[in-house]
Structures are given as structure tokens and as C-alpha cells.
Design a protein around this motif. Structure first.
Motif, PDB file in Angstrom:
ATOM      1  N   ASP A 266       0.983  -1.258   0.425  1.00 64.78           N
ATOM      2  CA  ASP A 266       0.162  -0.187  -0.062  1.00 64.78           C
ATOM      3  C   ASP A 266       0.878   1.612   0.165  1.00 64.78           C
ATOM      4  O   ASP A 266       0.453   2.348   0.174  1.00 64.78           O
ATOM      5  CB  ASP A 266      -0.794   0.686   1.132  1.00 64.78           C
ATOM      6  CG  ASP A 266      -0.119   0.111   2.916  1.00 64.78           C
ATOM      7  OD1 ASP A 266       1.257   0.129   2.608  1.00 64.78           O
ATOM      8  OD2 ASP A 266      -0.808  -0.102   3.820  1.00 64.78           O
ATOM      9  N   ASP A 267       2.095   1.450  -0.559  1.00 66.70           N
ATOM     10  CA  ASP A 267       3.164   1.943  -0.012  1.00 66.70           C
ATOM     11  C   ASP A 267       4.131   1.948  -1.336  1.00 66.70           C
ATOM     12  O   ASP A 267       5.340   1.154  -1.229  1.00 66.70           O
ATOM     13  CB  ASP A 267       3.920   2.556   1.375  1.00 66.70           C
ATOM     14  CG  ASP A 267       3.838   3.438   1.461  1.00 66.70           C
ATOM     15  OD1 ASP A 267       4.345   4.838   0.611  1.00 66.70           O
ATOM     16  OD2 ASP A 267       5.314   3.995   2.097  1.00 66.70           O
TER      17      ASP A 267
ATOM     18  N   PRO B 188      -5.789  -1.587  -2.291  1.00 66.80           N
ATOM     19  CA  PRO B 188      -5.390  -0.550  -1.254  1.00 66.80           C
ATOM     20  C   PRO B 188      -6.109   1.099  -1.949  1.00 66.80           C
ATOM     21  O   PRO B 188      -4.972   1.065  -3.433  1.00 66.80           O
ATOM     22  CB  PRO B 188      -3.512  -1.011  -1.025  1.00 66.80           C
ATOM     23  CG  PRO B 188      -3.566  -1.035  -2.432  1.00 66.80           C
ATOM     24  CD  PRO B 188      -4.607  -1.916  -3.242  1.00 66.80           C
ATOM     25  N   SER B 189      -5.953   1.838  -1.711  1.00 68.63           N
ATOM     26  CA  SER B 189      -6.521   2.706  -2.500  1.00 68.63           C
ATOM     27  C   SER B 189      -5.425   4.118  -2.506  1.00 68.63           C
ATOM     28  O   SER B 189      -5.242   5.067  -3.142  1.00 68.63           O
ATOM     29  CB  SER B 189      -7.263   4.437  -0.995  1.00 68.63           C
ATOM     30  OG  SER B 189      -7.051   4.072   0.400  1.00 68.63           O
ATOM     31  N   GLU B 190      -4.589   4.109  -1.309  1.00 75.60           N
ATOM     32  CA  GLU B 190      -2.731   4.989  -1.214  1.00 75.60           C
ATOM     33  C   GLU B 190      -2.304   4.252  -2.933  1.00 75.60           C
ATOM     34  O   GLU B 190      -1.693   5.181  -3.303  1.00 75.60           O
ATOM     35  CB  GLU B 190      -1.518   3.887  -0.240  1.00 75.60           C
ATOM     36  CG  GLU B 190      -2.422   4.048   0.833  1.00 75.60           C
ATOM     37  CD  GLU B 190      -3.238   3.432   1.713  1.00 75.60           C
ATOM     38  OE1 GLU B 190      -3.796   3.331   2.820  1.00 75.60           O
ATOM     39  OE2 GLU B 190      -3.613   2.189   0.864  1.00 75.60           O
TER      40      GLU B 190
END
Length: 937
Positions: A133-134, A154-156
Motif C-alpha cells: 500500500d506504499d 489499497p486506496s493508496e
């Protein structure tokens, strides 16, 4: 690991201070990364820890200004192992591409944050776990497709403002797509197809104004298409097929003027096809199949002048065939499974003569309501390769111009009302591979000019009124695989030359007026009796009818002859002696047999008397001998149990007792017997002894099968071998076959819905396990699914095809004729590789059988009902719930039953690539399963 490399890694922290730190970071990182890999092809042999720089290593590219690694591209290197964190040392890495390998493990979230990364491609591996997610903000392209990644998106990921391409297709991702995609203003490609995403499409997707390719196909999306999508004016490819979108297709679809590909197939769209589609002048491919579109095809589509492929099959369309199909650039048009009819003007009319220069190559008008006659000028469609007009109401004769279709591969006019004879001009279709004319009212003879169709593989003429003999020239069609001439009025004898057809898989001439002896040799040595039944005057071993003997004229020894070898009746008073050749042969043969019996008896007495007591054979009923000792003389049999001993309660004589027979199949007869410990076992006596491999190969294959253990597979516990008798010893399953529970059990013992669902899921799990071990079942059918005391299914008879010669496909096919209805269509094509997808097809038919309680093929008084076609038709008519076994009444969850039926139809797709893998089937079934899955109705 080589000692030198081990020492290098051990001392790396010390050496890093004594050597050039810039060079050591990249070398060390790549060597550590390599240490976590297996390199079977030696692609990374140039990677040497002694090198001062990795810039000359295969797959490595450096920035000439900094001399630091900027690209690592190892695509298709056959690497396995995991992605080691040594890559974190490559702080100037911009492109990381490891696609098309066998890498496993999870994606290290730290790798996603390498500061300079611009493109990451880890596609087509076996990576699992969740998506990090990053990510590094410099990324412009991410491709993680064709792995086994799971979890939610993941929205990220929407924070990667510079992202231009995102491909996460063909994974196990699920859940709803989070809002925020509009942040990716520069996004040009998004592929999320072949996952398990659900819910609605993100309403803000229209903010990605530069999107050119959108693929959300084969998920579980539902609802309406978001209106913001009409702002995607740059989009050239929109794929939304294989979801559950509903409502009318939006009229704004015509505003996407740059569309070249539009796929809305396999959804629940209804209403009219939007007239605005006619505005899409750049459109090349249109797929609206498997929906509920009604009405006429819009005439505005005549403006789609670049259209190459149109598929509107499996809808509710009415009216006539649009004339623009024959005038534009269209190469493939499928209208299968609609309600198209003649309309005001005769269909096809003279538009064929105005066809475009390239012309149609594929035209499928099957399963509609077309009537009238075939156009006499059909030969003008000279570019046709496939013409399917089956399952309509066409009448009249087959036009002679059919011979002008010089490149046609498939002609299918079956299931109509055609009459007259098959024109001899058919020989002009020299490229023809499949000719299907069954279920019509054709008369006359089979034309001899069919011989010119030398590429023919399928000749299906059954259910007509054809007469006359079967032409001997058919034997010259050496590529023939499937021949069905049944249910006609053919007469004469079968040409002996037919034995030369070495590729035959099926030859059905049942229910005709044929006579004489069946050909002997080749396929006809193993032809199923049903394929020649209904011809009372045929004779031969297959039909168990002895042919009349043709006796030669007897030799008369004249008593008045002066030959010294003769007899003078006047001088000796003897009667005339009349001896025929056959009599002399019989006398000689009897003497020879008598001598042979005496000789064999003497030899047997000597051999048996010389045997040690430990090798004394035990008699099997049926005359075979075997020894309980694995080390006994192989001529007397070899019995091997994979665990424990075979101590039979009633002795060996009970093994093959007729009274203990459980059933018969394509590979053998199954008996039940009891061990002394009280445990029952099942013994299969193989009836393919003459085809079995050598003892060494047989034992190797059987021992491998014996290692397979799964809750939903019948366990193989041992075997017995002699050159003429082979037995397989299985665990005994108490409740009989699925076939008996579905079709022979009384109503009070009818399987409940929950039991049926568990049977389907269990079958899927067992079959998935087999495929993971590279075993194709080949012979899936309800009689090969056994039910244990807990109503759990167990797949039996798997892997038996491995015991036959690898190239003997004709033999294999003949052994599984009893699986009619379950066999995938590619069995009919010698050139198509048989894969696990054949099992998936059979599983799909099994699913429909379990849900409906009906057999795959049911023979009515005046008709034949094919289960798959019946269910598909009910689905098209919106009556699929009526297909559920009526014995269940209304006691079944429609929210489970309907998706299961649809899954069965998808598995039974005619196209192998459209069928899912069994592992995917298991996952889908587990998703379909209602929360109350543990409870019975």
C-alpha cells in the motif's frame, strides 16, 4: 552456495569499507538477490561477485553518466525462488522487470519504495499475498498481472499521481474499487480484469480523461455504468464483459468516438441496443453477446464502416439479418441464439452479390427462427471459412453454388427442414473439414464427389432419409475422424477399405439397412456395438453374429479313376468317398490341437512340481493364477499392496466372483471383496490387457497413482500384474455412484440442495488436486463419482488413461464412448492438444446434471434432448430456475443455484480457453456458497 560466494556475503560489511562503495552497493545487492534464486538455464552465470561493476552482466543496464544500475530486466529467464531484499541496494534502479518466471513469495513492500523506480513488471509469476500500500511516487507503470495476489485494492495506489499504466489483471483480488481514481489524471491504461472485484465501478473514473484502455472484465461488478465514463473521449478499448451489469446500455456510449473495441458481453444488459453505436466509426470489434438485448439490430450500425467483428449471440434480438453485414469490412459475424426471422424480405437476398472485396469469413446464424430457402447465390460469399445455419427452420434444397465456397472449413446446416439430395457440387468445397447436415429430410445417395474434400475430418449426415450404398471413396478421406451416418436408409455392405482410415475416433452407421461382414482391422476392431446396431443383416464378432460360411466346391474322388491313389468300387466293394477341403482342414486341426493339449499338460505338470511351496499359486476364478508373494515368478503374477497385506477372507476365489460385481466401465469390471480385518475393498479387473504398457511402465504409473491422496479422490491401495491380467485395488465406497443417487434413487432419498452443492464443491476440489499433479482424468461422468457414508463425493477412475500407449488416442476414445455428453468437443479434433480443460468441460456437464437431476443426453420418443443446450436455452429465456430438479420443489436458494448453473455453462463452453481452471472453479464456488452453507434445508 559456493564457498567463495558465502565468504563474499559474510565479509561484505567489512569489504564495503575497503573498496569503492558505489560499485559494491550494486554488486552486493545483485549477488544477494541472485543467492535467493534458482537459475536452471544458467542465465545469470555472468554475474560474478569478483567483478567491480555489474554493468556488463546479462539483464543489467547502467546509466552511463553515473555507472549505477538503472535497469534490471530478466524476463523469461526461467528463474524461481523469491525476490530478495538485496534489490534495495539498487538505489538508482528505474526499471525492474522480472516477468514470465516462476518467482514465489510475497512482494516485499520495501522494494515498492526504491526511490528512483519508474516501472515495475512482476507479471506472470506465482507471487501471492497482498499488494503493497506504499509505492514510490515516481512510478509511471505497474504490472503485477497473472499472479496469485489476493486481498483488496489499497486506496493508496491512487496517490501515484504520475501513474500512466496499471495492470493487476488475472489475480485473486476482491472487494470494491475504492474512490480516488480521478487523482490519476494521466492514467492511460487500467487492467483489473479476471479478479473477484465486486460492487459498482468507481463513479469518479471519468476524471481520468486520458484513459485509452479500460479492462474490468470477468469480475463480479454490478449495477449501472457510471455516467462519468462518457467523459472518456480518448478511450479506444472498453472491456466490461463477464460481470453482472444490468439495465439498458447507456446511449452516451456513442460519444466515445475513439472506441475501436467495445465488449459488454456476458452481463445482464437489457432493452434495445443503443442507436448511438452507429457514431463509432472507428469501431473494429463489437461484442454484445450473452445479454438480454431485444428488438432489432440498429440500422445506424451501417455507419460503422471499419467494423471487422460483431458478436451479438445469446440475446433476444428479432427481425432480419442486416444487409450491411455483407457490404462492409465485416469478417466475422455471430448471431447465434437469437430470434432472427425472415422478416419482410427474404434473408440474405441478393446482398451476397454485393459483398465487400474481402468478404465474410465467419457467419454464424444458428439457433434462430430463419425460414425459407437457402439463397441460390450463396456461393458469392467466396471468402467464407465458417458457415453455420443449424437449428433454424430452413427448407428447400442445398444450392449447387455451395461448391463455389473454395475456402470454407465448416458447413453446418443441421437441424433444419432441408430436402432433396446432397449436390455433387459439394466436391468443389475442396478445403472443407467439417460437413454437418444431420437432422434434415435429405434423400438420395451420398455423392461420390465428396472424395474431393480431402481435408474432411467430420462427416455428420445422421437423421435423414439417405439411401444407397456407402461410397467406397470415403475410404480415401484419410483425415476423417468422426463419421455419423446413423438413422438413414443406407444399404449394401460396408467397404473393406474403411479400415485404412487410421484417424477414426467415431464411425456410426446404426439404424440403416446395411448387410454383410463388418470390416476387420484398425478402428473396427474396437468399434462400440451401438455404432453398428439396428442393422440386422450385419455380421461379425462386434455384433456377436456369425457370418454365413462360404464353402468351396467339394473334391470328389472318382472310384472309376485309374489313379493308383483312387479306390475301385467294383474290386473293393466300397461306397463313394466325398471329402471337402474344409473337412480335411478340420481333421488336421483337431489332431494338432489334441497333440498341443497333451504337450502343454505335460509341461505344466513339470513346472508346477518344480515350484517351491512359497511360490505356489492361488487360483483366481476365471482361470488366472497369482501369488501373494511380490517376489514370486512373474509368470504367476505379482500382488503389491501399498500399505498392509491383502489377506482375503474368502480366499482368492472370491476376488472376481460374479456375485460380487459392482459395475462395469470403459476400462474394466469392478468387484467387491472383504479382507480378514473386516474392511471392504473394490477390485477393478482391467479389460484393456492387450493395450497395457509393459510391466515396468505399468507399475511405475500405478505406483504414482497410489501416492495420490485427497479427501475427494478414491484411494488406490494396490495392484496385481500378469501379462494377461491386471487388477487395481481401491478403497471401497459404500453409497454407490452419483449416477444412482441422481437417477435411480427413490424420491424420498433425493439429494437435498445442500448435499448437491457439497457434491459439486467436493468434485471440484478433487479434480483441482489432480490437475495440480498434472493428471488429466479423461473420463469424467456421474458413474465415476462415488458417494461415501457422509454424502461426500469421491472421484474415481482417474489416471487410467496413463496405462495405455501414449499415442493410442483412437483406442482411448473408443474406451470412453460411454461418456457421451461429457466429452469436450476438442476430442473430435486430432490436431488439438487434450488438456485439463477437457476435464473442466466434463465437470461443467456434471454440474448441470447434479442441479437438474437430468442425464447429459436423454433420448425421448421422437427427439434427443441435450442437457447443456436445454439449460442454455432456459437461461436465454429467463427461465433458468425452472431447470432445477423438480424433486426439490421450491426448497433451494436461488442465489446459489443460478450462479452454479451459470458456472456449469461457462465450464462447458465450446471454446477451451473460455473455461476456467479448476482452482478458479473451487474459489468461485466458495464465493457462491451462502453464509448458511453448513445447514441443510
Amino acid at each position: 552456495m559456493p564457498f567463495k560466494l558465502f565468504l563474499f556475503l559474510l565479509l561484505a560489511p567489512v569489504l564495503i569499507h575497503s573498496l569503492d562503495p558505489v560499485l559494491n552497493e550494486d554488486v552486493l545487492g545483485l549477488i544477494v538477490f541472485k543467492a535467493g534464486l534458482e537459475d536452471p538455464e544458467g542465465k545469470l552465470i555472468s554475474w560474478n561477485e569478483d567483478d567491480e561493476s555489474p554493468c556488463n552482466w546479462l539483464g543489467v543496464k547502467c546509466d552511463p553518466r553515473t555507472n549505477r544500475v538503472s535497469e534490471l530486466v530478466l524476463n523469461s529467464f526461467s528463474l524461481s525462488g523469491h525476490i530478495d531484499k538485496g534489490l534495495l541496494k539498487l538505489q538508482f534502479l528505474q526499471i525492474l522487470s522480472l516477468s514470465r518466471n516462476n518467482l514465489t513469495g510475497t512482494i516485499n513492500p520495501d522494494i515498492a519504495r526504491i526511490g528512483s523506480l519508474r516501472a515495475v513488471d512482476l507479471s506472470e509469476n506465482n507471487l501471492y499475498g497482498s499488494i503493497p500500500d506504499d509505492w514510490c511516487f515516481s512510478l509511471t507503470a505497474v504490472n503485477l498481472s497473472s499472479n496469485q495476489l489476493s486481498g483488496k485494492l489499497p486506496s493508496e495506489i491512487w496517490n501515484l499521481r504520475g501513474l500512466q499504466s496499471l495492470d493487476l489483471s488475472d489475480n485473486l483480488l476482491y472487494g470494491e474499487i475504492p474512490q480516488g481514481i480521478e487523482n490519476l489524471y494521466g492514467l492511460r491504461v487500467i487492467r483489473l480484469g479476471k479478479n473477484r472485484f465486486s460492487g459498482k465501478l468507481p463513479g469518479d473514473i471519468g476524471g481520468c480523461l486520458h484513459l485509452k484502455l479500460v479492462d474490468f472484465s470477468e469480475n463480479f461488478f454490478s449495477g449501472w455504468l457510471p455516467e462519468s465514463m462518457q467523459r472518456l473521449s480518448s478511450c479506444s478499448s472498453l472491456s466490461l464483459g463477464g460481470n453482472s451489469f444490468s439495465g439498458e446500455a447507456p446511449d452516451w456510449i456513442g460519444e466515445l468516438r475513439n472506441l475501436e473495441e467495445l465488449d459488454l458481453s456476458a452481463n445482464n444488459f437489457s432493452g434495445q441496443i443503443p442507436h448511438s453505436i452507429g457514431k463509432l466509426q472507428l469501431l473494429l470489434k463489437l461484442n454484445l453477446s450473452m445479454n438480454e438485448f431485444a428488438g432489432n439490430l440498429p440500422e445506424s450500425m451501417a455507419n460503422c464502416i471499419n467494423l471487422l467483428t460483431v458478436d451479438v449471440s445469446h440475446n433476444l434480438l428479432v427481425g432480419g439479418i442486416p444487409s450491411w453485414i455483407f457490404k462492409q469490412a465485416v469478417r466475422s459475424a455471430s448471431f447465434f441464439g437469437n430470434q432472427l426471422s425472415e422478416g419482410e424480405d427474404p434473408w440474405l437476398t441478393s446482398t451476397t452479390g454485393a459483398a465487400s472485396p474481402g468478404g465474410l469469413q465467419v457467419l454464424d446464424l444458428s439457433a434462430n427462427a430463419l425460414s425459407g430457402e437457402l439463397p441460390s447465390d450463396i456461393g458469392n460469399l467466396g471468402g467464407l471459412q465458417v458457415l453455420n445455419m443449424s437449428r433454424n427452420h430452413l427448407s428447400g434444397s442445398i444450392p449447387k453454388s455451395i461448391g463455389e465456397l473454395k475456402v470454407v472449413d465448416i458447413l453446418d446446416f443441421s437441424d433444419n427442414r432441408l430436402n432433396g439430395s446432397i449436390p455433387s457440387e459439394i466436391g468443389g468445397a475442396i478445403s472443407l473439414k467439417e460437413l454437418r447436415l444431420q437432422k434434415n429430410f435429405l434423400t438420395g445417395k451420398i455423392p461420390t464427389k465428396i472424395e474431393k474434400c480431402s481435408s474432411l475430418t467430420s462427416l455428420i449426415l445422421s437423421h435423414n432419409n439417405l439411401s444407397g450404398p456407402i461410397p467406397a471413396v470415403i475410404a480415401n478421406l484419410t483425415n476423417l475422424q468422426y463419421v455419423d451416418l446413423s438413422l438413414n436408409s443406407l444399404s449394401g455392405s460396408l467397404p473393406k477399405e474403411l479400415t485404412n482410415l487410421s484417424h477414426l475416433l467415431c464411425f456410426n452407421v446404426s439404424n440403416n439397412h446395411l448387410h454383410g461382414e463388418l470390416p476387420v482391422g484398425g478402428f473396427f476392431n474396437t468399434i462400440p456395438p451401438l455404432s453398428v446396431s439396428g442393422n440386422p443383416s450385419l455380421c461379425g464378432s462386434v455384433v456377436n453374429r456369425t457370418c454365413p460360411a462360404v464353402h468351396p466346391k467339394p473334391i470328389v474322388l472318382n472310384p472309376n479313376s485309374s489313379d493308383s491313389g483312387g479306390y475301385n468300387s467294383r474290386s473293393h466293394g466300397h461306397k463313394k468317398i466325398l471329402l471337402s477341403i474344409s473337412t480335411l482342414i478340420a481333421i488336421g486341426a483337431a489332431a494338432f490341437i489334441a497333440f498341443g493339449v497333451i504337450a502343454v499338460t505335460v509341461l505344466n505338470i513339470r513346472v508346477r512340481s518344480s515350484m517351491s511351496p512359497s511360490a505356489a499359486p492361488l487360483a483366481l476364478s476365471g482361470g488366472e493364477d497369482f501369488s501373494c508373494s511380490p517376489t514370486a515368478d512373474p509368470n504367476y503374477g505379482k500382488l503389491v499392496m501399498f500399505s498392509g497385506d491383502a489377506d482375503f477372507e474368502a480366499g482368492a476365489q472370491a476376488l472376481l466372483n460374479k456375485d460380487s460385481e459392482l459395475g462395469r466401465g470403459g476400462f474394466g469390471v469392478v468387484y467387491r471383496t472383504v479382507l480378514r480385518d473386516g474392511r471392504s475393498i473394490a477390485i477393478k479387473k482391467l479389460t484393456v490387457s492387450s493395450l497395457i504398457k509393459s510391466q515396468e511402465d505399468f507399475e511405475k504409473e500405478v505406483k504414482n497413482l497410489g501416492k495420490i491422496r485427497h479427501h475427494n479422490l478414491v484411494a488406490l491401495e494396490g495392484y496385481y500384474w500378469t501379462p494377461s491380467l491386471q487388477l487395481l485395488i481401491y478403497e471401497y465406497i459404500s453409497n454407490g455412484s452419483l449416477y444412482k443417487r441422481l437417477h435411480d434413487a427413490p424420491a424420498r432419498r433425493c439429494l437435498t440442495w445442500r448435499q448437491r452443492f457439497n457434491v459439486i464443491l467436493g468434485m471440484a476440489k478433487g479434480l483441482s488436486h489432480l490437475h495440480q499433479m498434472d493428471i488429466i482424468h479423461y473420463n469424467l461422468k456421474s458413474t465415476n463419482i462415488l458417494i461415501d457414508g457422509s454424502c461426500e463425493p469421491k472421484v474415481s477412475d482417474f489416471g487410467l488413461a496413463r496405462l495405455l500407449p501414449m499415442l493410442d488416442r483412437c483406442i482411448l476414445s473408443s474406451k470412453i464412448q460411454s461418456a457421451l455428453g461429457y466429452m469436450a468437443p476438442e476430442f473430435a479434433c486430432q490436431t488439438v492438444k487434450i488438456t485439463e480443460k477437457c476435464d473442466v468441460y466434463g465437470f461443467g456437464i456434471l454440474v448441470l446434471e447434479v442441479v437438474t437431476g437430468k442425464r447429459p443426453v436423454e433420448y425421448m420418443e421422437d427427439d434427443v434432448v441435450v442437457l447443456c443446450d436445454m439449460v442454455r436455452g432456459a437461461l436465454e429465456e429467463g427461465k433458468v430456475e425452472e431447470c432445477v430438479d423438480e424433486r426439490l420443489g421450491s426448497i433451494f436458494p436461488a442465489e446459489e443455484a443460478i450462479p452454479v448453473i451459470k458456472l456449469g455453462l461457462v465450464c462447458a463452453s465450446q471454446v477451451p480457453s473460455n473455461r476456467p481452471d479448476m482452482s478458479e472453479v473451487v474459489n468461485i464456488l466458495e464465493l457462491i456458497q451462502c453464509p448458511s452453507e453448513g445447514q441443510d434445508e
